[in-house]
Write a protein that holds these residues in place. Structure first.
Motif, short mmCIF file in Angstrom:
data_model
loop_
_atom_site.label_atom_id
_atom_site.label_comp_id
_atom_site.label_asym_id
_atom_site.label_seq_id
_atom_site.Cartn_x
_atom_site.Cartn_y
_atom_site.Cartn_z
N ILE A 155 0.84 -1.21 0.00
CA ILE A 155 0.00 0.00 0.00
C ILE A 155 0.87 1.25 0.00
CG2 ILE A 155 -1.66 1.33 1.38
CD1 ILE A 155 -2.82 -1.45 2.20
N GLN A 156 1.93 1.22 0.78
CA GLN A 156 2.84 2.37 0.82
C GLN A 156 3.43 2.61 -0.57
OE1 GLN A 156 6.62 1.66 2.41
NE2 GLN A 156 7.10 3.81 2.77
N ASN A 157 3.89 1.56 -1.23
CA ASN A 157 4.50 1.72 -2.56
C ASN A 157 3.49 2.13 -3.63
OD1 ASN A 157 7.19 1.20 -1.89
ND2 ASN A 157 6.82 -0.99 -1.89
N LEU A 158 2.25 1.65 -3.52
CA LEU A 158 1.23 1.98 -4.52
C LEU A 158 0.73 3.40 -4.40
CD1 LEU A 158 -1.05 -1.21 -4.64
CD2 LEU A 158 0.35 -0.28 -6.49
N TRP A 159 0.39 3.84 -3.17
CA TRP A 159 -0.31 5.10 -3.01
C TRP A 159 0.41 6.14 -2.17
CZ3 TRP A 159 -4.10 0.86 -2.38
CH2 TRP A 159 -4.84 0.64 -3.54
N TYR A 160 1.37 5.74 -1.35
CA TYR A 160 2.01 6.69 -0.44
C TYR A 160 3.53 6.51 -0.41
CZ TYR A 160 -2.76 7.36 1.10
OH TYR A 160 -4.10 7.62 1.13
N PRO A 161 4.20 6.62 -1.57
CA PRO A 161 5.66 6.40 -1.56
C PRO A 161 6.42 7.47 -0.77
CG PRO A 161 4.91 7.16 -3.72
CD PRO A 161 3.68 6.90 -2.89
N GLU A 162 5.80 8.61 -0.52
CA GLU A 162 6.47 9.67 0.24
C GLU A 162 6.49 9.40 1.74
OE1 GLU A 162 2.14 10.70 0.23
OE2 GLU A 162 3.52 9.88 -1.24
N ILE A 163 5.68 8.45 2.18
CA ILE A 163 5.60 8.12 3.60
C ILE A 163 6.79 7.22 3.96
CG2 ILE A 163 4.21 6.94 5.38
CD1 ILE A 163 3.00 9.55 4.32
N PRO A 164 7.50 7.52 5.04
CA PRO A 164 8.63 6.66 5.44
C PRO A 164 8.17 5.24 5.76
CG PRO A 164 8.61 8.70 6.70
CD PRO A 164 7.34 8.67 5.92
N PHE A 165 9.04 4.27 5.51
CA PHE A 165 8.70 2.88 5.75
C PHE A 165 8.30 2.65 7.20
CE2 PHE A 165 9.98 -1.31 7.29
CZ PHE A 165 9.06 -2.08 6.61
N PHE A 166 8.95 3.35 8.13
CA PHE A 166 8.65 3.14 9.55
C PHE A 166 7.18 3.45 9.85
CE2 PHE A 166 8.31 4.40 13.99
CZ PHE A 166 8.78 3.24 14.59
N ASP A 167 6.62 4.46 9.19
CA ASP A 167 5.20 4.78 9.39
C ASP A 167 4.31 3.63 8.93
OD1 ASP A 167 6.07 7.19 10.32
OD2 ASP A 167 5.05 8.40 8.79
N ALA A 168 4.64 3.06 7.77
CA ALA A 168 3.89 1.92 7.27
C ALA A 168 4.05 0.72 8.20
CB ALA A 168 4.35 1.56 5.86
N PHE A 169 5.27 0.51 8.69
CA PHE A 169 5.55 -0.58 9.61
C PHE A 169 4.74 -0.41 10.90
CE2 PHE A 169 8.01 -2.13 13.27
CZ PHE A 169 8.16 -3.46 12.92
N ALA A 170 4.70 0.80 11.43
CA ALA A 170 3.95 1.06 12.66
C ALA A 170 2.46 0.80 12.47
CB ALA A 170 4.19 2.50 13.12
N CYS A 171 1.92 1.15 11.32
CA CYS A 171 0.50 0.89 11.05
C CYS A 171 0.23 -0.61 10.98
CB CYS A 171 0.09 1.53 9.74
SG CYS A 171 0.05 3.31 9.76
N ALA A 172 1.16 -1.36 10.43
CA ALA A 172 0.96 -2.80 10.25
C ALA A 172 1.02 -3.54 11.58
CB ALA A 172 2.02 -3.36 9.31
N VAL A 173 1.79 -3.03 12.52
CA VAL A 173 1.94 -3.72 13.79
C VAL A 173 0.88 -3.24 14.74
CG1 VAL A 173 3.49 -4.07 15.74
CG2 VAL A 173 4.39 -3.99 13.43
#
Length: 173
Positions: A155-173
């Motif tokens: 999802i981060q790569n498709l729609w929110y590439p500007e968001i740092p990976f850590f933010d995506a990681f935090a949402c997933a956990v």
């Protein structure tokens, strides 16, 4: 940590799995590509009102509950026949997420809810040997984390590439 010895309490239902996963992913796609934030929120509010009303009314009208059970049996777990359904809880969680979080957090959480909960159930039922708590196993929990991280990254790569990976990681956990 206890070893899980008993057979799964809830059988795997393909139709429920597909409805939950594909329905959630379709709504994610629609929210990210064709719906405005206001339209997304209106759909969520509508679903919360409809599902909550049905759950409430079927407890007071046995005839409505019989119709609901006739239609919904392929999707329901045994405990949902007399209580609030997981679909109602799903849409309530989307309502809170849509109001309280940013767009990228909402999208990642919607994807994780749609995919990872189902993956945890499948892996936990089939391969779960080490019980954590009632109906939860280490194997199912690891499946949730793994699929959640993969879903968040996608999802981060498709729609929110500007968001740092850590933010995506935090949402997933």
């Amino acid at each position: 940590m206890k070893r899980a010895h008993s057979p799964p309490l809830r059988p795997f239902r393909v139709f429920r799995f597909l409805t939950h996963t594909l329905g959630g992913l379709f709504f994610l796609w629609a929210a990210e590509t064709i719906l405005s934030p206001k339209s997304t929120l209106n759909i969520i509010i509508g679903m919360v009102l409809i599902l909550s009303s049905v759950d409430l009314l079927r407890n007071y009208w046995p005839a409505l509950n019989r119709i609901f059970l006739f239609i919904g049996t392929p999707l329901l777990h045994q405990q949902e026949k007399d209580s609030c359904t997981s679909a109602t809880w799903f849409w309530w969680s989307l309502l809170f997420l849509s109001i309280l979080t940013q767009a990228h957090t909402f999208a990642i959480c919607l994807g994780v809810l749609s995919v990872s909960d189902q993956m945890a159930g499948i892996v936990g039922r089939k391969y779960g040997k080490h019980q954590l708590s009632h109906r939860r196993t280490v194997e199912g929990s690891l499946a949730f984390l793994t699929s959640g991280l993969l879903t968040a990254m996608l999802i981060q790569n498709l729609w929110y590439p500007e968001i740092p990976f850590f933010d995506a990681f935090a949402c997933a956990v």
